[in-house]
Scaffold this motif. Structure first.
Motif, PDB file in Angstrom:
ATOM      1  N   GLN A 127      51.905  53.749 -13.391  1.00 19.66           N
ATOM      2  CA  GLN A 127      53.236  53.960 -12.819  1.00 19.66           C
ATOM      3  C   GLN A 127      53.976  52.642 -12.656  1.00 19.66           C
ATOM      4  O   GLN A 127      55.181  52.559 -12.921  1.00 19.66           O
ATOM      5  CB  GLN A 127      53.106  54.667 -11.462  1.00 19.66           C
ATOM      6  CG  GLN A 127      52.655  56.118 -11.577  1.00 19.66           C
ATOM      7  CD  GLN A 127      52.323  56.726 -10.230  1.00 19.66           C
ATOM      8  OE1 GLN A 127      52.046  56.010  -9.255  1.00 19.66           O
ATOM      9  NE2 GLN A 127      52.320  58.054 -10.154  1.00 19.66           N
ATOM     10  N   TRP A 128      53.273  51.609 -12.216  1.00 15.18           N
ATOM     11  CA  TRP A 128      53.916  50.301 -12.086  1.00 15.18           C
ATOM     12  C   TRP A 128      54.222  49.698 -13.468  1.00 15.18           C
ATOM     13  O   TRP A 128      55.253  49.046 -13.641  1.00 15.18           O
ATOM     14  CB  TRP A 128      53.022  49.344 -11.293  1.00 15.18           C
ATOM     15  CG  TRP A 128      53.096  49.568  -9.802  1.00 15.18           C
ATOM     16  CD1 TRP A 128      54.195  49.811  -9.065  1.00 15.18           C
ATOM     17  CD2 TRP A 128      51.989  49.563  -8.890  1.00 15.18           C
ATOM     18  NE1 TRP A 128      53.861  49.965  -7.734  1.00 15.18           N
ATOM     19  CE2 TRP A 128      52.519  49.806  -7.595  1.00 15.18           C
ATOM     20  CE3 TRP A 128      50.610  49.380  -9.037  1.00 15.18           C
ATOM     21  CZ2 TRP A 128      51.713  49.867  -6.461  1.00 15.18           C
ATOM     22  CZ3 TRP A 128      49.819  49.418  -7.905  1.00 15.18           C
ATOM     23  CH2 TRP A 128      50.363  49.668  -6.637  1.00 15.18           C
ATOM     24  N   ARG A 129      53.297  49.917 -14.399  1.00 16.49           N
ATOM     25  CA  ARG A 129      53.475  49.314 -15.724  1.00 16.49           C
ATOM     26  C   ARG A 129      54.623  49.960 -16.501  1.00 16.49           C
ATOM     27  O   ARG A 129      55.121  49.385 -17.479  1.00 16.49           O
ATOM     28  CB  ARG A 129      52.186  49.445 -16.528  1.00 16.49           C
ATOM     29  CG  ARG A 129      51.014  48.665 -15.990  1.00 16.49           C
ATOM     30  CD  ARG A 129      51.094  47.191 -16.342  1.00 16.49           C
ATOM     31  NE  ARG A 129      50.845  46.983 -17.761  1.00 16.49           N
ATOM     32  CZ  ARG A 129      51.647  46.318 -18.574  1.00 16.49           C
ATOM     33  NH1 ARG A 129      52.777  45.801 -18.120  1.00 16.49           N
ATOM     34  NH2 ARG A 129      51.353  46.171 -19.858  1.00 16.49           N
ATOM     35  N   THR A 130      55.047  51.156 -16.118  1.00 15.79           N
ATOM     36  CA  THR A 130      56.108  51.864 -16.849  1.00 15.79           C
ATOM     37  C   THR A 130      57.378  51.999 -16.029  1.00 15.79           C
ATOM     38  O   THR A 130      58.229  52.848 -16.344  1.00 15.79           O
ATOM     39  CB  THR A 130      55.609  53.258 -17.264  1.00 15.79           C
ATOM     40  OG1 THR A 130      55.180  53.979 -16.104  1.00 15.79           O
ATOM     41  CG2 THR A 130      54.488  53.160 -18.264  1.00 15.79           C
ATOM     42  N   SER A 131      57.515  51.214 -14.985  1.00 17.10           N
ATOM     43  CA  SER A 131      58.732  51.266 -14.167  1.00 17.10           C
ATOM     44  C   SER A 131      59.099  49.860 -13.737  1.00 17.10           C
ATOM     45  O   SER A 131      58.249  48.956 -13.715  1.00 17.10           O
ATOM     46  CB  SER A 131      58.521  52.156 -12.938  1.00 17.10           C
ATOM     47  OG  SER A 131      57.495  51.626 -12.107  1.00 17.10           O
TER      48      SER A 131
END
Length: 938
Positions: free
Chosen positions: A390-394
């Motif tokens: 989630q962090w890597r794609t936002s």
């Protein structure tokens, strides 16, 4: 990296101890650049250290899942197989333990490196001979080189754990088994080193260093020992022949047995293998023959997984990963943790919503590569992976540093047991993996440094915990030392008394008493005491000589409440004071800890302590010693000796009531003996003021306890105290306190109050306009009489005033002050608020004294004399002079005889006494005076 090279690929195959890894390191360092992949982080670190020693740290890189050391000019790379950068262009490539391509969990990684990793100038595949046929099929034109084993490996049979030869490695396949075996070895032989794949490189190296240095003779390990770790092992013992491979419990294959057993007999030294007991029935004859002859069944296939899946959609990715291999020597790899996590997350709504985004799918597969270091399982592990995705794609595509910092802080605890520390290290390895991925979190270099620092500290703590639980170096050392006739190991006694044999603490030496290390087991105490007896003789002799000829400041009296009186040297007990011929001549009982000394040394110490006690008594309790000496002197009058004997028995002081008989029997000529000794004959007590000093009180308390058979010393009041509300009664009496009302007052302060009261009495009897005549002859027990019968009109207020200021400064309340004055022989007159007193003497004592005489007995005439302290005191007349005592109330000591009928003779007024002036008619005391006058008439 290109998959084909103009240079042929070499396969160096053979059993263990054929020097394959050593050859690969030589070839690596012979080229301008290169890299080698290993199955374990521990092995990669070991070879990295070797190459650094050859090429220097600036040219060598280490890359693993949790650790990344990559200098800017690095030309040589060592790492785990998963972390090896296969696209890097280098001259040499080495692939170690290629037979692990058949491993269900990681085999596809090794297979991929065998197929794709190539060096520009040379490629070397290392492994077991069982992979020979497969590499020929998979790698065209490969040059296969077989290497024989340098030493012989033979079967030694089964043995008990306590009968295993030294320099043995015991192999188990679970942490519980490893711990249990290590604990038993600690009891038998002083302990063992522990090596497991879950250990950090620093912990593993520290454990191996103990084994290599000979601090322990045994090593307990999991099957990680079989992956090329170079150890000085002569025998390998299997505690079990089966293991759990992640799916089921199965028996070891012959190749796995041989890989582990081959750790014995490194280089040119022969080795052996066997079992501890008969686990699972022990080795079969076929297994023994195969291991000894290095004949293993060839591998028929290796596991393979698509190394380049497409990321168009999530379903495409999963399908590509499941694509079967095309070569007949390859077979699909079982579902590993990363694919299990990917499939579990495929059912998440957020992941499914973005399943068509190629970038999101690619990053999802990237984070699924996070190893499950904590062994949580796909379901629990996927929660962390999802959060990372989630962090890597936002946002900026970076992991939240606050989350990372919180997790790191939560793990920053170096206390706990072995399992807790190992669990924290596993969790820190996850953070290390994240931190060393520079595209995952901002400031990766800083986070890497912090995570590696925490892992290092946790590793140190884990090593210490392992050593504490499983290694008793002291016991191992002493077992070797016990068989030596002469002391061959160095012995040191630290400033704190710690006794170390060859650097290993065995206990503490306090004074002359050796105490075994409290952490030692009860079964080891005898061995430790024997070692102390053997190695401490010279040190004890040195201390004995120092005590016998040293200074007094090192010796002291120990007067702890509730303990017998003792003598200590440098704070350690060396003797106890016991009952002696007299109070001031106590016996000295040498402490049992000195009995191991030579008799002449003990005698010298006893004489030294006797001199010390005598000197201390002369310094702090000289009056008591003088009393004892005078009491034993035949030239001292008998009455004086009787009194002094009673005082010595009481520690130099006594209540006057207890020695009144001895005091009354003394003549006026004998009183100077008391004055010469400095005694104070007070109203209530006899004492010497020097014996009330704090150090004198300590010594008197010790002497009295010793005379009672080394009885416990009572608790003494604080030094310098003059008034105590509570405390140990015995200790208060020894310190010179007497009970008064609800408190305790020091007797010299009580005497000071008595003198003040008598001074007020004399001042009232002799106003300042006239000199005080005959004060020295005033009898302490005589009634003053000055308050009686001069007529109401001329009489002053009855009695006299005693200034309460002194009592107040001492902290006495009114009740205590009144009780003391009454004990001195003073009585309050009228209302207490008037603070008027009169002298009545010690009536009760006089009456008891009279009752002892029969009717008609002649009584010696009493004379008014002065005691050594200046107070009135009663004395009997000298022998030959008789007369009846003048004890009637108000009668003056003028030699007048009492009539036989008991009638009181008329009182004669003293012509030199001035006429008293009565109170003013307007005074408040006028009415009181009238009432008192009427009472007298009645």
């Amino acid at each position: 990296m290109p998959s084909h090279s103009s240079h042929p690929v070499k396969a160096v195959l053979g059993p263990t101890n054929t020097g394959k890894t050593h050859l690969a390191v030589e070839r690596l360092t012979a080229h301008a650049s290169g890299m080698i992949g290993f199955p374990l982080r521990l092995l990669a670190r070991e070879v990295y250290d070797r190459v650094v020693a050859i090429k220097g740290p600036a040219q060598v890189a280490l890359v693993t899942g949790e650790e990344r050391i990559w200098p800017a000019e690095a030309r040589y790379v060592l790492g785990t197989m998963e972390a090896l950068p296969v696209d890097r262009d280098v001259a040499f490539v080495g692939i170690d333990e290629a037979q692990l391509g058949a491993d269900p969990e990681r085999g596809h990684v090794f297979t991929d490196r065998v197929l794709r990793a190539r060096g520009r100038e040379e490629t070397m595949i290392l492994g077991s001979a069982s992979i020979k046929g497969l590499v020929r099929d998979l790698v065209p034109k490969i040059d296969v080189i077989s290497r024989p084993r340098f030493s012989t490996l033979s079967y030694a049979g089964a043995a008990k754990l306590s009968r295993l030869p030294k320099r043995s490695a015991i192999v188990a396949f679970s942490a519980e088994e490893v711990y249990a075996i290590a604990e038993m070895l600690r009891r038998f032989s002083g302990g063992a080193a522990v090596v497991m794949g879950a250990l950090s490189p620093k912990t593993r190296n520290a454990q191996v260093a103990m084994f290599e240095a000979g601090e322990v003779d045994y090593l307990v390990a999991t099957d990680a020992i079989g992956m090329g770790l170079n150890l000085d092992v002569q025998h390998v013992a299997f505690a079990s022949l089966q293991k759990f491979d992640g799916r089921r419990v199965r028996r070891l294959t012959i190749s796995e047995m041989a890989q582990i057993a081959g750790r014995a007999g490194r280089h040119q030294q022969d080795g052996s293998f066997g079992t501890v007991g008969q686990p699972q029935g022990g080795f079969t004859p076929e297994e023994i023959a195969a291991i000894e002859g290095h004949h293993f069944p060839p591998l028929t296939s290796l596991f393979w997984r698509n190394p380049a899946p497409r990321f168009d959609t999530l379903d495409t990715l999963i399908a590509d990963l499941a694509r079967p291999p095309e070569h007949k020597a390859l077979r699909p790899a079982p579902e590993a943790v990363d694919i299990a996590v990917l499939k579990h997350l495929a059912g998440d709504m957020e992941v499914r919503a973005r399943a068509g985004e190629a970038a999101a799918v690619q990053r999802l597969w990237d984070v699924c590569g996070l190893p499950d270091f904590e062994q949580l399982g796909p379901e629990h592990h996927s929660r962390t992976v999802l959060k990372l995705w989630q962090w890597r794609t936002s946002g900026n595509g970076m992991i939240d540093p606050d989350w990372f910092a919180r997790r790191l802080a939560r793990l920053d605890q170096v206390d706990g047991d072995i399992d807790q520390l190992a669990s924290r290290i596993a969790a820190v390895r996850t953070l290390c993996f994240i931190a060393q991925r520079g595209d995952w979190i901002e400031g990766g270099a800083g986070w890497t440094e912090r995570t590696q620092d925490l892992e290092s500290r946790l590793s140190d703590a884990l090593h210490a915990a392992l050593a504490q639980r499983f290694v008793d170096r002291r016991l191992a050392l002493l077992i070797r030392d016990a068989g030596q006739r002469h002391a061959a190991l160095p012995v040191a006694v630290g400033p704190d008394g710690t006794v170390a044999v060859d650097g290993e603490a065995i206990g503490t030496l306090k004074g002359f008493q050796f105490k075994v290390d409290p952490g030692a087991r009860a079964s080891d105490h005898r061995l430790l005491l024997a070692a102390a007896e053997k190695h401490l003789r010279a040190e004890l002799a040195r201390r004995a000589a120092l005590l016998a000829s040293g200074e007094d400041k090192a010796i002291e009296l120990v007067s702890e409440a509730g303990a017998p009186p003792r003598l200590a040297w440098h704070g350690q007990t060396i003797a106890t004071l016991a009952r002696g011929p007299t109070l001031v001549q106590p016996a000295i009982q040498i402490d049992p800890s000195l009995r191991r000394l030579e008799p002449q040394q003990v005698q010298a110490i006893a004489e030294r302590l006797q001199i010390f006690v005598a000197e201390q008594l002369a310094r702090h309790a000289a009056p008591l010693a003088a009393m004892g000496e005078a009491a034993g002197d035949l030239f001292t009058p008998a009455h004086v000796r009787a009194l002094l004997a009673a005082l010595v028995d009481g520690g130099g002081m006594a209540p006057r009531a207890q020695v009144e008989a001895q005091l009354g029997a003394m003549s006026a000529e004998e009183r100077p003996y008391l004055r010469k000794l400095g005694l104070t004959v007070g109203s209530l007590d006899l004492f010497h003021h020097l014996l009330l000093k704090p150090e004198a009180v300590r010594w008197r308390a010790a002497l009295l306890a010793a005379q009672q058979g080394s009885a416990p010393i009572p608790a003494l009041p604080p030094q310098g105290a003059v008034l105590q509300k509570s405390g140990h009664h015995g200790g208060l009496r020894i310190a010179g306190f007497r009970r008064c009302a609800s408190g305790w007052l020091r007797i010299d302060m009580a005497e000071k109050l008595a003198r003040q009261a008598h001074a007020a009495r004399l001042k009232a009897a002799h106003p300042p306009t006239e000199p005080v005549a005959g004060a020295a002859e005033h009898h302490a027990d005589h009634p003053d009489g000055a308050d009686e019968g001069q007529g109401v009109s001329a009489a002053p207020p009855p009695g006299f005033v005693i200034d309460p200021a002194l009592a107040t400064s001492l902290g006495l309340d009114e009740e205590t002050r009144r009780a003391l004055l009454q004990a001195f022989g003073f009585r309050s007159i009228g209302e207490p608020a008037l603070q008027r007193w009169r002298w009545s003497g010690l009536k009760a004592a006089d009456k008891r004294k009279r009752r002892k005489h029969k009717a008609g007995d002649k009584r010696p005439e009493t004379k008014a004399t002065t005691s050594t302290d200046g107070h009135p005191a009663r004395h009997r007349a000298k022998p030959g002079k008789t007369g009846k005592p003048n004890t009637a109330k108000g009668q003056r000591p003028q030699g007048q005889q009492q009539s036989k009928g008991g009638a009181r003779p008329p009182r004669t007024d003293r012509p030199d006494r001035p006429v008293r002036r009565g109170p003013s008619p307007n005074s408040p005391f006028a009415g009181l005076a009238a009432l008192m006058a009427e009472a007298r008439k009645d």
